[in-house]
Design a protein around this motif. Structure first.
Motif, PDB file in Angstrom:
ATOM      1  N   PRO A 205       7.750 -10.775  -5.654  1.00 35.32           N
ATOM      2  CA  PRO A 205       8.749 -10.296  -6.625  1.00 35.32           C
ATOM      3  C   PRO A 205       8.430  -8.881  -7.108  1.00 35.32           C
ATOM      4  N   GLY A 206       9.435  -8.019  -7.127  1.00 29.88           N
ATOM      5  CA  GLY A 206       9.243  -6.669  -7.638  1.00 29.88           C
ATOM      6  C   GLY A 206       8.647  -5.696  -6.655  1.00 29.88           C
ATOM      7  N   GLU A 285       2.974  -6.769   7.234  1.00 30.47           N
ATOM      8  CA  GLU A 285       2.771  -5.731   6.232  1.00 30.47           C
ATOM      9  C   GLU A 285       3.739  -5.832   5.055  1.00 30.47           C
ATOM     10  N   GLN A 286       5.032  -5.978   5.345  1.00 30.67           N
ATOM     11  CA  GLN A 286       6.036  -5.779   4.314  1.00 30.67           C
ATOM     12  C   GLN A 286       6.102  -6.917   3.300  1.00 30.67           C
ATOM     13  N   ASN A 287       6.002  -8.151   3.772  1.00 29.71           N
ATOM     14  CA  ASN A 287       6.053  -9.271   2.836  1.00 29.71           C
ATOM     15  C   ASN A 287       4.673  -9.828   2.506  1.00 29.71           C
ATOM     16  N   SER A 288       3.619  -9.176   3.013  1.00 38.11           N
ATOM     17  CA  SER A 288       2.235  -9.557   2.701  1.00 38.11           C
ATOM     18  C   SER A 288       1.992 -11.039   2.986  1.00 38.11           C
ATOM     19  N   LYS A 289       2.255 -11.416   4.227  1.00 39.46           N
ATOM     20  CA  LYS A 289       2.066 -12.796   4.655  1.00 39.46           C
ATOM     21  C   LYS A 289       1.181 -12.848   5.900  1.00 39.46           C
ATOM     22  N   HIS A 314       0.672 -15.418  -9.016  1.00 38.39           N
ATOM     23  CA  HIS A 314       0.749 -14.659 -10.266  1.00 38.39           C
ATOM     24  C   HIS A 314       1.152 -13.213 -10.030  1.00 38.39           C
ATOM     25  N   PHE A 315       0.950 -12.724  -8.795  1.00 39.63           N
ATOM     26  CA  PHE A 315       1.162 -11.294  -8.539  1.00 39.63           C
ATOM     27  C   PHE A 315       2.644 -10.943  -8.571  1.00 39.63           C
ATOM     28  N   LYS A 316       2.946  -9.814  -9.223  1.00 44.03           N
ATOM     29  CA  LYS A 316       4.290  -9.249  -9.232  1.00 44.03           C
ATOM     30  C   LYS A 316       4.155  -7.744  -9.013  1.00 44.03           C
ATOM     31  N   GLY A 317       4.999  -7.169  -8.171  1.00 41.69           N
ATOM     32  CA  GLY A 317       4.961  -5.732  -7.968  1.00 41.69           C
ATOM     33  C   GLY A 317       4.922  -5.363  -6.499  1.00 41.69           C
ATOM     34  N   SER A 318       4.529  -4.106  -6.249  1.00 43.15           N
ATOM     35  CA  SER A 318       4.557  -3.567  -4.886  1.00 43.15           C
ATOM     36  C   SER A 318       3.221  -3.731  -4.182  1.00 43.15           C
TER      37      SER A 318
END
Length: 423
Positions: A205-206, A285-289, A314-318
């Protein structure tokens, strides 16, 4: 492109992000063969360990900092993980990824540029390596077969250097001559496919960071552990490509299952195989999966089994994921998160499934490459925007990382290689 969108290469200059856990804030006060990582048991405690670090120089791609000197050779302190500089090879353009030959006598570096020749290619530089000092002597420089090469590896046979051209959208095969120098590409394959979205729907998210999906962008290429196949991540087309390779000619032929479509916009970047070649872990890379798949070493078929995030719920952001590595005992996998500035720690179950067990602060900004030293004791992180390398001591039983408080200053680092020098 919408001016409000921020690319993967420029985002780190305009925003900072951190993703940490409470435990990671506490300082640690104490602390021709297939080119797989050297097992810890193979390193004599009296041997010296040298570390080569490359990165971006003044001659570099657009949108990046270029503070690096070239390729710097360090010696690693076996007890602390501290890196002490020995020498530097400066006459080279942006060696953003480097690799050693299987016999460790030669080193190959991409030159991540687009002006090597009139065709706008990048290049690859070959070196001989002094077996005692690690000093480099340039042998030759050849075209990489496309613009802005981002990755290279030596194929399983040891006869070819495989190159991933990011902007060129191609995979090239360069023969290795008997003296270790490189010949012109014998194969250049350009990928094509439909335009993909700049972001994946399952982003954290974010996340305002984007990956370039305007065309093919090959980000990694490597042989599978059997040597039958060559596998490549295309971050622009969101595909994993598989070819069979002719070891006599270097020619690539699409495998029975020539590619696997990944989540649209996810940007598969780097991958790692288990030693038996039957498990493939792909970092997007883009969705960090991380996508865990079964890999059939007889057909090259990739069958996804699990997708897990490299950041906690818990993480939110880029954030943009960058590198993925196995621990030497293959009980843990580590992945770096740029912008979020964390290292994800996964436990690997006996059936290959992953569980995120920790997320450790990099203690620096925009960490890219991760690599263990040959003993498997220390994990190093190349922090491109912080102009530093940070080191962590890895617990082989729990997988947890303890920061050593060793910062190695070096401009715009992006890549590592290690060499064991017997005493």
């Amino acid at each position: 492109m919408n001016k409000n969108l921020i690319s993967r290469r420029s985002f780190g200059l305009r925003m900072l992000g951190t993703s940490i856990t409470a435990s990671s804030l506490l300082p640690a006060l104490t602390k021709k063969l297939y080119a797989a990582p050297l097992p810890a048991a193979a390193v004599n405690p009296h041997d010296r360990i040298l570390c080569f670090v490359g990165g971006y120089t003044a001659h570099r791609p657009k949108g990046t900092d270029g503070n690096g000197p070239g390729i710097t050779v360090f010696e690693m302190d076996r007890k602390t993980g501290n890196l002490s500089p020995i020498s530097v090879f400066t006459d080279i353009a942006s060696p953003s990824f480097i690799t050693l030959s299987h016999d460790k006598k030669f080193l190959y570096a991409v030159n991540e540029i687009d002006d090597f020749n009139k065709e706008g290619d990048g290049s690859v530089t070959s070196f001989s390596v002094d077996p005692a000092s690690g000093n480099l002597q340039r042998l030759n420089v050849v075209s990489s077969g496309g613009a802005v090469p981002a990755h290279l590896s030596v194929d399983h046979s040891g006869k070819y250097v495989l190159v991933a051209n990011y902007v060129g959208g191609s995979v090239a095969v360069l023969p290795i001559k008997p003296d270790g120098s490189l010949d012109q590409p014998v194969e250049v394959i350009k990928n094509t496919g439909p335009r993909m979205p700049e972001r994946a729907e399952d982003n954290p998210p974010g996340n305002f960071a984007i990956s370039d999906h305007t065309s093919s962008h090959v980000h990694m290429v490597q042989s599978d552990p059997t040597g039958r196949f060559v596998v490549a991540d295309d971050a622009g087309l969101d595909r994993i490509y598989v070819w069979s390779i002719d070891s006599k000619t270097g020619k690539l032929t699409p495998a029975q299952y020539p590619y696997l479509d990944m989540t649209p916009g996810s940007a598969p970047r780097h991958f790692v195989f288990s030693k038996d070649g039957k498990r493939l872990y792909n970092l997007c890379e883009q969705n960090s999966k991380v996508v865990y798949s079964h890999f059939d070493p007889t057909t090259g078929k990739i069958t996804p089994q699990q997708t897990v995030s490299t950041v906690t719920p818990h993480f939110k952001g880029s954030t943009l994921a960058a590198e993925i590595v196995f621990s030497h005992n293959e009980k843990f996998i580590y992945a770096s998160n740029r912008l979020g500035n964390s290292i994800a720690v996964f436990k690997v179950s006996p059936d290959g499934l992953l569980t995120l067990i920790d997320e450790t602060w990099m203690h620096a900004d925009y960490g890219r490459a991760l690599m263990f030293d040959p003993s498997g004791t220390f994990l190093f992180c190349a922090n491109q925007k912080s102009d530093s390398v940070t080191a962590f001591r890895a617990n082989p039983k729990t997988g947890k990382l303890d920061f050593t408080w060793n910062f190695t200053p070096i401009g715009s680092p992006t890549t590592f290689e290690f060499l064991v020098v017997p005493k």
